[in-house]
Design a protein around this motif. Structure first.
Motif, PDB file in Angstrom:
ATOM      1  N   ILE A 103      13.967  19.412  -9.944  1.00 14.45           N
ATOM      2  CA  ILE A 103      13.526  19.100  -8.586  1.00 14.45           C
ATOM      3  C   ILE A 103      12.013  19.256  -8.584  1.00 14.45           C
ATOM      4  O   ILE A 103      11.479  20.222  -9.127  1.00 14.45           O
ATOM      5  N   ALA A 104      11.328  18.286  -8.005  1.00 17.20           N
ATOM      6  CA  ALA A 104       9.868  18.301  -7.993  1.00 17.20           C
ATOM      7  C   ALA A 104       9.355  17.985  -6.599  1.00 17.20           C
ATOM      8  O   ALA A 104      10.079  17.464  -5.753  1.00 17.20           O
ATOM      9  N   ARG A 105       8.092  18.286  -6.378  1.00 17.22           N
ATOM     10  CA  ARG A 105       7.440  17.956  -5.105  1.00 17.22           C
ATOM     11  C   ARG A 105       6.884  16.542  -5.201  1.00 17.22           C
ATOM     12  O   ARG A 105       6.240  16.184  -6.181  1.00 17.22           O
ATOM     13  N   TRP A 106       7.161  15.764  -4.169  1.00 18.51           N
ATOM     14  CA  TRP A 106       6.731  14.370  -4.101  1.00 18.51           C
ATOM     15  C   TRP A 106       6.023  14.117  -2.784  1.00 18.51           C
ATOM     16  O   TRP A 106       6.271  14.805  -1.797  1.00 18.51           O
TER      17      TRP A 106
ATOM     18  N   PHE B  47       5.290   1.322 -12.772  1.00 18.90           N
ATOM     19  CA  PHE B  47       4.641   2.603 -13.020  1.00 18.90           C
ATOM     20  C   PHE B  47       3.155   2.355 -13.237  1.00 18.90           C
ATOM     21  O   PHE B  47       2.752   1.309 -13.746  1.00 18.90           O
ATOM     22  N   THR B  48       2.342   3.342 -12.859  1.00 16.49           N
ATOM     23  CA  THR B  48       0.893   3.172 -12.989  1.00 16.49           C
ATOM     24  C   THR B  48       0.431   3.236 -14.436  1.00 16.49           C
ATOM     25  O   THR B  48      -0.537   2.595 -14.799  1.00 16.49           O
TER      26      THR B  48
ATOM     27  N   THR C 240      -0.665   9.656  -8.143  1.00 11.66           N
ATOM     28  CA  THR C 240       0.068   8.414  -7.924  1.00 11.66           C
ATOM     29  C   THR C 240       0.764   8.024  -9.215  1.00 11.66           C
ATOM     30  O   THR C 240       0.132   7.894 -10.259  1.00 11.66           O
ATOM     31  N   VAL C 241       2.078   7.882  -9.151  1.00 14.85           N
ATOM     32  CA  VAL C 241       2.852   7.507 -10.329  1.00 14.85           C
ATOM     33  C   VAL C 241       3.445   6.115 -10.211  1.00 14.85           C
ATOM     34  O   VAL C 241       3.872   5.541 -11.206  1.00 14.85           O
TER      35      VAL C 241
ATOM     36  N   ASP D 107       0.809  -1.222   0.000  1.00 12.78           N
ATOM     37  CA  ASP D 107       0.000   0.000   0.000  1.00 12.78           C
ATOM     38  C   ASP D 107       0.842   1.272   0.000  1.00 12.78           C
ATOM     39  O   ASP D 107       0.297   2.363  -0.059  1.00 12.78           O
ATOM     40  N   LEU D 108       2.153   1.149   0.067  1.00  9.79           N
ATOM     41  CA  LEU D 108       3.022   2.313   0.027  1.00  9.79           C
ATOM     42  C   LEU D 108       2.983   2.898  -1.384  1.00  9.79           C
ATOM     43  O   LEU D 108       3.142   2.173  -2.363  1.00  9.79           O
ATOM     44  N   LEU D 109       2.698   4.193  -1.479  1.00 14.97           N
ATOM     45  CA  LEU D 109       2.546   4.840  -2.782  1.00 14.97           C
ATOM     46  C   LEU D 109       3.519   5.989  -2.953  1.00 14.97           C
ATOM     47  O   LEU D 109       3.886   6.656  -1.986  1.00 14.97           O
ATOM     48  N   LEU D 110       3.886   6.242  -4.187  1.00 10.64           N
ATOM     49  CA  LEU D 110       4.735   7.366  -4.548  1.00 10.64           C
ATOM     50  C   LEU D 110       3.908   8.288  -5.430  1.00 10.64           C
ATOM     51  O   LEU D 110       3.386   7.863  -6.455  1.00 10.64           O
ATOM     52  N   LYS D 111       3.785   9.552  -4.990  1.00  6.55           N
ATOM     53  CA  LYS D 111       2.976  10.520  -5.729  1.00  6.55           C
ATOM     54  C   LYS D 111       3.846  11.698  -6.145  1.00  6.55           C
ATOM     55  O   LYS D 111       4.705  12.136  -5.394  1.00  6.55           O
ATOM     56  N   LEU D 112       3.577  12.207  -7.344  1.00 11.68           N
ATOM     57  CA  LEU D 112       4.312  13.319  -7.920  1.00 11.68           C
ATOM     58  C   LEU D 112       3.356  14.485  -8.115  1.00 11.68           C
ATOM     59  O   LEU D 112       2.221  14.288  -8.549  1.00 11.68           O
ATOM     60  N   ASP D 113       3.815  15.691  -7.809  1.00  8.11           N
ATOM     61  CA  ASP D 113       3.009  16.895  -8.016  1.00  8.11           C
ATOM     62  C   ASP D 113       3.013  17.224  -9.508  1.00  8.11           C
ATOM     63  O   ASP D 113       4.011  17.664 -10.055  1.00  8.11           O
ATOM     64  N   ILE D 114       1.887  16.963 -10.143  1.00  9.40           N
ATOM     65  CA  ILE D 114       1.702  17.278 -11.561  1.00  9.40           C
ATOM     66  C   ILE D 114       0.589  18.312 -11.648  1.00  9.40           C
ATOM     67  O   ILE D 114      -0.551  18.033 -11.276  1.00  9.40           O
ATOM     68  N   ASP D 115       0.932  19.521 -12.080  1.00  4.89           N
ATOM     69  CA  ASP D 115      -0.042  20.617 -12.205  1.00  4.89           C
ATOM     70  C   ASP D 115      -0.755  20.891 -10.879  1.00  4.89           C
ATOM     71  O   ASP D 115      -1.982  21.016 -10.834  1.00  4.89           O
TER      72      ASP D 115
END
Length: 135
Positions: free
Chosen positions: A86-89, A68-69, A21-22, A8-16
Motif C-alpha cells: 500500500i502506498a501514498r498516491w 508511464f513517464t 508524477t508516474v 492534464d489529469l496526473l497520477l503521482k506516487l510518493d517515492i522517498d
C-alpha cells in the motif's frame, strides 16, 4: 468553472517522501462510495427507509489507462503490484483539486499495438483515509 482538459489529469506516487508524477492518464475514472446503514423500523415515518448518519464505510477507487513517464515509474508501479504494498498516491484533477491518500494497486495490465506506444491500465483501491484539497 470552465471545462478542464482530461490530458492534464496526473497520477503521482510518493517515492522517498516526494510525490513524483508516474503517469499521465489518457482515460480515467474516480469513484467515491459510501455504504449506508439501514435503521428502519416498524415505527419509521410512513415506512420510509431511515439511514444512520455518519456511519458506514467510505471507499474510493481509480481506474485509468495511459503512458508511464519513464522506466523508473514503470518499475516502481510493477514493484508495488508484485509486493502487494500500500502506498501514498495523489491524483491531480486540473483546476479542481488533489485527491491524496493510501491506495493498493489491485490490477495492472499492459498492452500495445505494433505501430504505437505501450500503454497500461491500472486500478487503485483506497486503503485508508483520503483527503481532498481544492486547487
Amino acid at each position: 468553472m470552465p471545462v478542464q482538459k482530461g490530458r492534464d489529469l496526473l497520477l503521482k506516487l510518493d517515492i522517498d517522501n516526494t510525490f513524483t508524477t508516474v503517469a499521465g492518464l489518457r482515460a480515467s475514472r474516480i469513484a467515491l462510495n459510501a455504504q449506508t446503514i439501514d435503521i428502519t423500523t416498524r415505527e419509521s415515518a410512513g415506512r420510509w427507509r431511515e439511514l444512520l448518519a455518519g456511519a458506514g464505510i467510505r471507499s474510493a477507487s481509480l481506474t485509468g489507462s495511459g503512458l508511464f513517464t519513464d522506466a523508473a515509474a514503470d518499475s516502481a508501479i510493477r514493484a508495488l503490484f508484485f509486493d502487494a504494498e500500500i502506498a501514498r498516491w495523489q491524483v491531480v484533477l486540473p483546476d479542481f483539486g488533489t485527491l491524496e491518500g493510501s491506495f493498493q494497486l489491485t490490477a495492472l495490465e499492459f498492452s500495445g499495438d505494433h505501430d504505437g506506444a505501450m500503454t497500461y491500465e491500472l486500478t487503485l483501491a483506497s486503503a485508508g483515509e483520503l483527503t481532498f484539497s481544492t486547487a
